[in-house]
Design a protein around this motif. Structure first.
Motif, PDB file in Angstrom:
ATOM      1  N   VAL A  85      36.888 106.130-100.258  1.00 17.81           N
ATOM      2  CA  VAL A  85      38.501 106.410-100.052  1.00 17.81           C
ATOM      3  C   VAL A  85      38.917 105.844 -98.605  1.00 17.81           C
ATOM      4  N   ASP A  86      39.934 105.295 -98.714  1.00 20.78           N
ATOM      5  CA  ASP A  86      40.551 104.784 -97.514  1.00 20.78           C
ATOM      6  C   ASP A  86      42.030 105.562 -97.351  1.00 20.78           C
ATOM      7  N   VAL A  87      42.038 105.891 -95.770  1.00 19.77           N
ATOM      8  CA  VAL A  87      43.159 106.582 -95.464  1.00 19.77           C
ATOM      9  C   VAL A  87      43.551 106.153 -94.047  1.00 19.77           C
ATOM     10  N   SER A  88      44.725 106.492 -93.449  1.00 22.12           N
ATOM     11  CA  SER A  88      45.084 106.197 -91.917  1.00 22.12           C
ATOM     12  C   SER A  88      44.239 107.017 -91.181  1.00 22.12           C
ATOM     13  N   THR A  89      44.162 106.637 -89.959  1.00 25.39           N
ATOM     14  CA  THR A  89      43.288 107.332 -88.851  1.00 25.39           C
ATOM     15  C   THR A  89      43.955 108.798 -88.777  1.00 25.39           C
ATOM     16  N   ALA A  90      45.188 108.789 -88.663  1.00 22.80           N
ATOM     17  CA  ALA A  90      45.926 110.021 -88.448  1.00 22.80           C
ATOM     18  C   ALA A  90      45.781 110.781 -89.387  1.00 22.80           C
ATOM     19  N   VAL A  91      46.181 110.494 -90.723  1.00 21.78           N
ATOM     20  CA  VAL A  91      45.872 111.270 -91.779  1.00 21.78           C
ATOM     21  C   VAL A  91      44.631 111.947 -92.104  1.00 21.78           C
ATOM     22  N   ALA A  92      43.663 110.906 -91.755  1.00 21.45           N
ATOM     23  CA  ALA A  92      42.141 111.443 -91.761  1.00 21.45           C
ATOM     24  C   ALA A  92      41.814 112.658 -90.809  1.00 21.45           C
ATOM     25  N   SER A  93      42.136 112.402 -89.504  1.00 20.61           N
ATOM     26  CA  SER A  93      41.765 113.242 -88.510  1.00 20.61           C
ATOM     27  C   SER A  93      42.619 114.474 -88.581  1.00 20.61           C
ATOM     28  N   ARG A  94      43.743 114.385 -88.969  1.00 22.94           N
ATOM     29  CA  ARG A  94      44.788 115.677 -88.609  1.00 22.94           C
ATOM     30  C   ARG A  94      45.279 116.253 -90.038  1.00 22.94           C
ATOM     31  N   LEU A  95      44.936 115.704 -91.136  1.00 22.83           N
ATOM     32  CA  LEU A  95      45.311 116.246 -92.457  1.00 22.83           C
ATOM     33  C   LEU A  95      44.048 116.497 -93.110  1.00 22.83           C
ATOM     34  N   LEU A  96      43.241 115.302 -93.847  1.00 18.28           N
ATOM     35  CA  LEU A  96      42.558 115.482 -94.494  1.00 18.28           C
ATOM     36  C   LEU A  96      41.078 116.285 -94.107  1.00 18.28           C
ATOM     37  N   ILE A  97      40.409 115.775 -92.937  1.00 14.42           N
ATOM     38  CA  ILE A  97      39.280 116.279 -92.425  1.00 14.42           C
ATOM     39  C   ILE A  97      39.243 117.769 -92.236  1.00 14.42           C
ATOM     40  N   PRO A  98      40.339 118.461 -91.594  1.00 14.19           N
ATOM     41  CA  PRO A  98      40.147 119.996 -91.537  1.00 14.19           C
ATOM     42  C   PRO A  98      40.181 120.406 -92.982  1.00 14.19           C
ATOM     43  N   LEU A 104      55.155 109.770 -72.084  1.00 16.12           N
ATOM     44  CA  LEU A 104      55.575 108.432 -71.784  1.00 16.12           C
ATOM     45  C   LEU A 104      56.928 108.235 -72.629  1.00 16.12           C
ATOM     46  N   GLY A 105      57.462 109.246 -73.406  1.00 14.94           N
ATOM     47  CA  GLY A 105      58.697 109.194 -74.102  1.00 14.94           C
ATOM     48  C   GLY A 105      58.999 109.867 -75.085  1.00 14.94           C
ATOM     49  N   VAL A 106      60.144 109.672 -75.732  1.00 19.91           N
ATOM     50  CA  VAL A 106      60.485 110.287 -77.122  1.00 19.91           C
ATOM     51  C   VAL A 106      59.996 109.700 -78.225  1.00 19.91           C
ATOM     52  N   GLY A 107      59.316 110.417 -79.107  1.00 20.54           N
ATOM     53  CA  GLY A 107      58.635 109.821 -80.209  1.00 20.54           C
ATOM     54  C   GLY A 107      59.078 110.500 -81.431  1.00 20.54           C
ATOM     55  N   ARG A 108      58.561 110.128 -82.554  1.00 25.73           N
ATOM     56  CA  ARG A 108      59.169 110.425 -83.972  1.00 25.73           C
ATOM     57  C   ARG A 108      57.344 110.651 -84.500  1.00 25.73           C
ATOM     58  N   LEU A 109      57.146 111.897 -84.947  1.00 28.76           N
ATOM     59  CA  LEU A 109      56.057 112.095 -85.662  1.00 28.76           C
ATOM     60  C   LEU A 109      56.228 112.702 -87.054  1.00 28.76           C
ATOM     61  N   PRO A 110      55.178 112.473 -87.881  1.00 28.16           N
ATOM     62  CA  PRO A 110      55.165 113.333 -89.034  1.00 28.16           C
ATOM     63  C   PRO A 110      54.935 114.802 -88.844  1.00 28.16           C
ATOM     64  N   THR A 111      55.738 115.594 -89.628  1.00 26.83           N
ATOM     65  CA  THR A 111      55.450 116.931 -89.624  1.00 26.83           C
ATOM     66  C   THR A 111      54.098 117.482 -89.565  1.00 26.83           C
ATOM     67  N   TYR A 112      53.233 117.087 -90.401  1.00 23.46           N
ATOM     68  CA  TYR A 112      51.773 117.557 -90.125  1.00 23.46           C
ATOM     69  C   TYR A 112      51.265 117.339 -89.035  1.00 23.46           C
ATOM     70  N   MET A 113      51.595 116.449 -88.258  1.00 23.64           N
ATOM     71  CA  MET A 113      51.031 116.063 -86.796  1.00 23.64           C
ATOM     72  C   MET A 113      51.685 116.917 -85.754  1.00 23.64           C
ATOM     73  N   PHE A 114      53.039 117.208 -86.120  1.00 16.33           N
ATOM     74  CA  PHE A 114      53.593 117.658 -84.905  1.00 16.33           C
ATOM     75  C   PHE A 114      53.555 119.108 -84.734  1.00 16.33           C
ATOM     76  N   ARG A 115      53.193 119.815 -85.869  1.00 20.51           N
ATOM     77  CA  ARG A 115      53.282 121.294 -85.931  1.00 20.51           C
ATOM     78  C   ARG A 115      52.213 121.845 -85.221  1.00 20.51           C
ATOM     79  N   GLN A 116      51.143 121.369 -84.739  1.00 21.80           N
ATOM     80  CA  GLN A 116      50.175 122.045 -84.144  1.00 21.80           C
ATOM     81  C   GLN A 116      50.576 122.169 -82.581  1.00 21.80           C
ATOM     82  N   TYR A 117      51.401 121.287 -82.002  1.00 19.59           N
ATOM     83  CA  TYR A 117      51.707 121.334 -80.811  1.00 19.59           C
ATOM     84  C   TYR A 117      52.731 122.460 -80.062  1.00 19.59           C
ATOM     85  N   PRO A 118      53.924 122.804 -80.803  1.00 16.44           N
ATOM     86  CA  PRO A 118      54.877 123.773 -80.485  1.00 16.44           C
ATOM     87  C   PRO A 118      54.264 125.002 -79.736  1.00 16.44           C
ATOM     88  N   SER A 119      53.263 125.611 -80.500  1.00 15.76           N
ATOM     89  CA  SER A 119      52.708 126.593 -80.122  1.00 15.76           C
ATOM     90  C   SER A 119      51.783 126.832 -78.845  1.00 15.76           C
TER      91      SER A 119
END
Length: 330
Positions: free
Chosen positions: A96-109, A236-251
């Protein structure tokens, strides 16, 4: 010559590193196995293995042929499984192939739940943001974000996500908080460009039927998802992130949500697989599992984060936006 038997013998030798261990694995006499491989080499008119008194190694031609044999034997096994009682327990190697972010922050956990359900599947997970040819690289399926236009693959939509705008608390303390997309013209923004086309993605915002397409100038443009997150976290600036990547940081107080009443359009998640390949049971169960986890993953939607952030800041979301966010969360 029994070609399938010869392929199995050859693959067994490569996998185990020797004729004796391969014969034990395949439960056949060593002399029979050796003769089968020699007959295969004679049939192909190419040397597949280097043989010495100490070890056996695969030739360059043998390595290429080995990859083909593995795929053929796996397809044969999958075809047999689809008509047998073993279909309920798929087995074998799954690439299976996935992007690095999808792998590390969504699938692998979440992979422990997959292996608990399907313990006989061996998952080979390729992690990259580069474009791939699934068929030539021997990949069973891939998870892709966004629209897919490749006619050589079958596409199944398995979920959607939104992009959220965010920045670190430190950045906002230094530069102020944008309240409208046009305010971003006064801010440092982080851009992302496509590895496939080289195109820098514009920022698109939607609110109550109003749409803003905003090209942004940036001192930094990246093409790797994890590196992009790191740039956001570095302030370094304002960014736009997918919600699944962003959700771990506000807390943990690192990133703050900005302009959450301005949404991106929904971005689809697709699983793709070669159109000329039989859909094996192991691919089928993996695709179904991905669809299941995306459907129930709280990080795929921004409703809860948006509500909490806006209530904390004292700004009330328009009713229509609240309804839209809640509808997207279910």
């Amino acid at each position: 010559m029994d070609t399938i038997k010869a392929m199995q013998a050859f693959v067994g030798v490569v996998n185990t590193g020797g004729f004796t261990s391969a014969a034990e694995l395949l439960n056949m006499p060593k002399a029979t196995l050796s003769a089968s491989v020699a007959e295969l080499e004679g049939h192909l008119k190419v040397r597949l293995l280097h043989r010495t008194t100490r070890k056996v190694s695969v030739t360059a031609d043998g390595a290429a042929y080995y990859e083909r044999c593995v795929r053929i034997l796996e397809d044969l096994r999958d075809a047999e499984e689809s008509f047998s009682s073993s279909q309920a327990s798929p087995r074998g190697k799954l690439r299976v192939d996935v992007s690095t972010a999808v792998a590390s922050r969504l699938l692998i956990p979440l992979l422990p739940s997959f292996f608990e359900r399907y313990p006989d599947i061996e998952l080979e997970l390729g992690c990259s943001d580069r474009p791939l040819n699934l068929l030539s690289e021997g990949i069973d399926c891939a998870l892709r974000v966004g629209e897919v236009s490749d006619p050589s693959v079958v596409v199944r939509r398995v979920g959607t996500m939104n992009l959220v705008t965010c920045a670190t608390t430190g950045y906002l303390a230094r530069h102020g908080r944008p309240e409208h997309p046009l305010d971003l013209k006064k801010h440092t923004c982080l851009n992302y460009f496509s590895l496939r086309t080289g195109q820098v993605f514009d920022w698109e915002f939607v609110r109550n039927g109003e749409r803003i397409l905003l090209p942004v100038d940036s001192p930094l443009t990246l093409n790797d998802s994890n590196a992009y997150v790191d740039a956001c976290l570095a302030g370094l600036g304002v960014g736009r992130l997918p919600t699944y990547m962003f959700r771990q940081y506000p807390s943990c107080g690192v990133l703050e949500l900005l302009m959450c009443d301005w949404l991106s359009d929904e971005i689809p998640f697709h699983v793709v697989y070669p159109s000329n390949r039989h859909l094996s049971s192991k691919v089928r169960v993996f695709v179904d599992w991905v669809a299941e986890i995306l459907e129930h993953h709280t990080g795929m939607k921004m409703c809860h984060e948006a509500r909490a952030e806006r209530e904390k800041s004292g700004i009330k979301l328009p009713n229509k936006t609240v309804q839209l966010l809640e509808a997207q969360a279910h």
